[in-house]
Design a protein around this motif. Structure first.
Motif, PDB file in Angstrom:
ATOM      1  N   ALA A   1       0.834  -1.210   0.000  1.00 20.65           N
ATOM      2  CA  ALA A   1       0.000   0.000   0.000  1.00 20.65           C
ATOM      3  C   ALA A   1       0.867   1.259   0.000  1.00 20.65           C
ATOM      4  O   ALA A   1       0.566   2.224  -0.714  1.00 20.65           O
ATOM      5  CB  ALA A   1      -0.937  -0.010   1.212  1.00 20.65           C
TER       6      ALA A   1
ATOM      7  N   GLU B   1       0.765   3.988  -2.874  1.00 22.14           N
ATOM      8  CA  GLU B   1       0.369   5.332  -2.446  1.00 22.14           C
ATOM      9  C   GLU B   1       1.433   6.377  -2.809  1.00 22.14           C
ATOM     10  O   GLU B   1       1.100   7.493  -3.196  1.00 22.14           O
ATOM     11  CB  GLU B   1       0.167   5.294  -0.935  1.00 22.14           C
ATOM     12  N   ASN B   2       2.695   6.002  -2.702  1.00 22.62           N
ATOM     13  CA  ASN B   2       3.794   6.926  -2.978  1.00 22.62           C
ATOM     14  C   ASN B   2       4.327   6.821  -4.405  1.00 22.62           C
ATOM     15  O   ASN B   2       5.297   7.496  -4.743  1.00 22.62           O
ATOM     16  CB  ASN B   2       4.933   6.697  -1.978  1.00 22.62           C
ATOM     17  N   ARG B   3       3.700   5.965  -5.203  1.00 21.20           N
ATOM     18  CA  ARG B   3       4.132   5.747  -6.592  1.00 21.20           C
ATOM     19  C   ARG B   3       5.625   5.472  -6.652  1.00 21.20           C
ATOM     20  O   ARG B   3       6.350   5.991  -7.494  1.00 21.20           O
ATOM     21  CB  ARG B   3       3.750   6.933  -7.466  1.00 21.20           C
TER      22      ARG B   3
END
Length: 130
Positions: free
Chosen positions: A27, A31-33
């Protein structure tokens, strides 16, 4: 280039720990790519790297079985290629040519300095050529 890669290393890189639940780590990457995250133990020593590729197996298993299992330590890459903070840009570029990796942990001895992305080295090379 005479400067070191420390100038373009991301010191604020996302890190994870070996005991973190793999679901949480996946995740965080999404989320932070992020292409990956260095894995550090409780003393801050680099002990692995968790890449997007490493995350496919547990994610596929969770998709099939509807249950997440394991920790970062179960899936992380432990055979690491690192770059010293003192390396120059050309050394980093050559490392990206030699290896399929999109990121390299940057270290000063055993201490994690940050993360170097292939795109950051490419951008620095473009700036040099202008």
């Amino acid at each position: 280039m005479t400067g070191t890669i420390e100038d373009i290393t991301r010191a604020d890189a996302l890190t994870v720990t070996p005991d973190m639940a793999i679901r949480r780590a996946v995740a965080l990457l999404v989320e932070n790519r992020a292409a990956g995250a260095p894995v550090v133990d409780d003393t801050g020593t680099l002990c692995g790297l968790l890449t997007q590729k490493d995350c496919f197996r547990p994610t596929l298993q969770a998709s099939y079985y509807q249950e997440w299992k394991g920790t970062v330590g179960d899936y992380m890459t432990t055979t690491l290629v690192t770059l010293p903070a003192s390396a120059d840009l050309m050394t980093a570029a050559e490392a990206f040519l030699e290896h399929p990796h999109r990121i390299f942990p940057v270290v000063d001895g055993d201490r994690l300095v940050g993360l170097l992305r292939r795109s950051d080295v490419l951008a620095a090379l473009v700036r040099l050529s202008n």
